[in-house]
Design an enzyme around this catalytic site. Structure first.
Site, PDB file in Angstrom:
ATOM      1  N   CYS A   1      -8.001   5.623  10.731  1.00 38.11           N
ATOM      2  CA  CYS A   1      -8.879   4.578  10.194  1.00 38.11           C
ATOM      3  C   CYS A   1      -9.016   3.431  11.192  1.00 38.11           C
ATOM      4  O   CYS A   1      -8.117   2.599  11.320  1.00 38.11           O
ATOM      5  CB  CYS A   1      -8.305   4.084   8.871  1.00 38.11           C
ATOM      6  SG  CYS A   1      -9.223   2.710   8.189  1.00 38.11           S
TER       7      CYS A   1
ATOM      8  N   CYS B   1      -8.975  -0.077   9.674  1.00 38.02           N
ATOM      9  CA  CYS B   1      -7.650  -0.545   9.241  1.00 38.02           C
ATOM     10  C   CYS B   1      -6.807  -0.956  10.456  1.00 38.02           C
ATOM     11  O   CYS B   1      -6.146  -1.991  10.432  1.00 38.02           O
ATOM     12  CB  CYS B   1      -6.889   0.553   8.507  1.00 38.02           C
ATOM     13  SG  CYS B   1      -7.855   1.497   7.348  1.00 38.02           S
ATOM     14  N   ASP B   2      -6.792  -0.134  11.488  1.00 34.59           N
ATOM     15  CA  ASP B   2      -5.803  -0.302  12.565  1.00 34.59           C
ATOM     16  C   ASP B   2      -6.369  -0.803  13.889  1.00 34.59           C
ATOM     17  O   ASP B   2      -5.600  -1.148  14.788  1.00 34.59           O
ATOM     18  CB  ASP B   2      -5.083   1.042  12.799  1.00 34.59           C
ATOM     19  CG  ASP B   2      -4.351   1.504  11.546  1.00 34.59           C
ATOM     20  OD1 ASP B   2      -3.901   0.641  10.775  1.00 34.59           O
ATOM     21  OD2 ASP B   2      -4.250   2.723  11.330  1.00 34.59           O
TER      22      ASP B   2
END
Ligand code: NAP
Length: 315
Positions: free
Chosen positions: A138, A141-142
Site C-alpha cells: 500500500c 499507507c507506507d
C-alpha cells in the site's frame, strides 16, 4: 423477535455503499455488514482522478466518508462484523441467513455481495519475513516512510504505475520491475511514468527473493529472457500485482469462475435467486470506483424488484 431485513449488503466499499444508498432510498429495510471501516480499497487511494464530478480529484478516504454519510442520511444501518457464512433459502418466501461473528446472524429476503478484492502476494523468500520492514502492499499507507530512499515497485498495471508516480513524491528513485516488455497500465499513466525522471524500469524481470536482515536491503532479480541474475539495492519493495476476489462466502453456494470471481448477469443476479453481487468481487472487464458504483445501483434496483415480487400481491 425476529429482525428480518429486506436486503443485507455484505461489504462497505463503493459498490456496497452505492447499493445501500439505492436500497435505502427505495425504502427497503437495509443492513450493511462490513468487517472494518467502510470504504474498501478506496481508503488507501491517495487521489482518485477518474470518478466524475471532481475536476481536481478527490482523496479516497474523503470519497468513502461522503458515500457512507449519504447512505446513512437515507437510513442505512451498519453492522461491523465479518460475514462468516451463508445459509440459503429453502423456498423464495424463506429468508437468507448471514452468519456473523460471536454467533450472531442477520436475516434477509435478498442479499447483495459487495465483498471486493484483496492484494496479491509474490510468495517469494523474504516477502513475508520482511513484511512491514520494507515490504508493503500500500503506497498510500507506507510511501511517506520512504522519504529520500530508493524503492522498487513490482507490477506493470494501473496500481503499480499510479503508485510509483505517487511514491516519487517521497523517494529518491523508484524502479518499476515488470515481468514482460509491455506494461498493462493505461496509456496516460505509462506516459507520465516514462516522463518522470525519478522512475526507472527493469522490464522482462521477476523478483525471486527479497533480501535483508532487519529491513529490506535488496531484491534479487531474474531476467526472464536471458535467465541472467542480478541484484537491485533498495530500501523498500512495493508489491502491486493485482487482486484476488473476496469470494469465500460465495464459494460452494453460487457459480464462480476459475479466478474465483462471482458470475452475474447484466442485472447483477448470481446463480442463486435472491442473491446479487457487485463491484470487484464479480467477473467483469473494468474494476474502478465508477463501475463499482454503477454495479451497486443496479444490484440494489434488481434486489428491490426481487423483494417486491415476493409480496403476496406481487406489487
Ligand atoms: P492488474 O491490472 O491485474 O495488474 C497486475 C500487474 O501485476 C500486471 O502488470 C501483471 O503482469 C503483474 N503481475 C501479476 N502477478 C504477478 C506476479 N506473480 N509476478 C510479477 N508480476 C505480476 O492489477 P492492478 O494494477 O492492481 O489493477 C486492478 C484493477 O484496478 C484494474 O482493473 C485496474 O485498471 C484498476 N485500477 C485502476 C486505476 C485507475 O484507473 N486510476 C488505479 C488502480 C487500479 P502482466 O501484465 O504480465 O499480467
Amino acid at each position: 423477535m425476529r429482525n428480518v431485513y429486506d436486503i443485507v449488503i455484505i461489504g462497505g466499499g463503493p459498490a456496497g455503499l452505492t447499493a445501500a444508498l439505492y436500497s435505502c432510498r427505495a425504502r427497503m429495510k437495509t443492513l450493511l455488514v462490513e468487517r472494518s471501516l467502510c470504504g474498501g480499497q478506496v481508503l488507501v487511494a491517495d487521489t482518485i482522478e477518474n470518478y466524475p464530478g471532481f475536476p481536481e480529484g478527490i482523496k479516497g478516504p474523503d470519497l468513502a466518508a461522503w458515500m457512507l454519510k449519504q447512505a446513512e442520511h437515507f437510513g442505512l444501518e451498519v453492522k461491523m462484523s465479518e460475514a462468516e457464512g451463508l445459509i440459503l433459502k429453502n423456498s423464495p418466501q424463506d429468508t437468507f441467513k448471514v452468519k456473523l461473528e460471536a454467533g450472531e446472524s442477520a436475516e434477509a429476503r435478498a442479499l447483495i455481495l459487495a465483498t471486493g478484492a484483496r492484494w496479491n502476494t509474490l510468495n517469494i523468500p523474504g516477502e513475508k519475513e520482511l513484511g512491514g520492514r520494507g515490504v508493503s502492499y500500500c503506497a498510500t499507507c507506507d510511501g511517506p516512510l520512504f522519504r529520500g530512499k530508493d524503492i522498487a515497485v513490482i507490477g506493470g498495471g494501473d496500481t503499480a504505475l499510479e503508485d510509483a508516480l505517487f511514491l516519487t513524491k517521497f523517494a529518491n528513485k523508484v524502479t518499476i520491475i515488470h515481468r514482460r516488455d509491455k506494461l498493462r497500465a493505461t496509456k496516460i499513466l505509462q506516459e507520465r511514468a516514462f516522463a518522470n525522471k525519478k522512475i526507472e524500469f527493469r522490464l522482462n524481470s521477476v523478483a525471486v527473493e527479497i533480501k535483508g536482515t532487519d529491513k529490506v536491503q535488496s531484491v534479487a532479480l531474474k531476467d526472464v529472457k536471458s535467465g541472467a541474475a542480478s541484484e537491485l539495492k533498495t530500501d523498500g519493495v512495493f508489491v502491486l500485482i493485482g487482486v484476488t476476489p473476496n469470494s469465500g462466502i460465495a464459494s460452494g453456494n453460487m457459480t464462480i469462475d476459475e479466478q474465483k470471481y462471482v458470475i452475474v448477469d447484466h442485472d447483477m443476479r448470481t446463480s442463486v435467486e435472491g442473491i446479487f453481487a457487485c463491484g470487484d468481487v464479480r467477473k467483469k472487464l473494468l474494476r474502478q470506483v465508477v463501475t463499482a458504483a454503477g454495479d451497486g445501483a443496479t444490484a440494489a434496483f434488481a434486489a428491490e424488484h426481487y423483494v417486491e415480487g415476493l409480496k403476496p400481491d406481487g406489487k
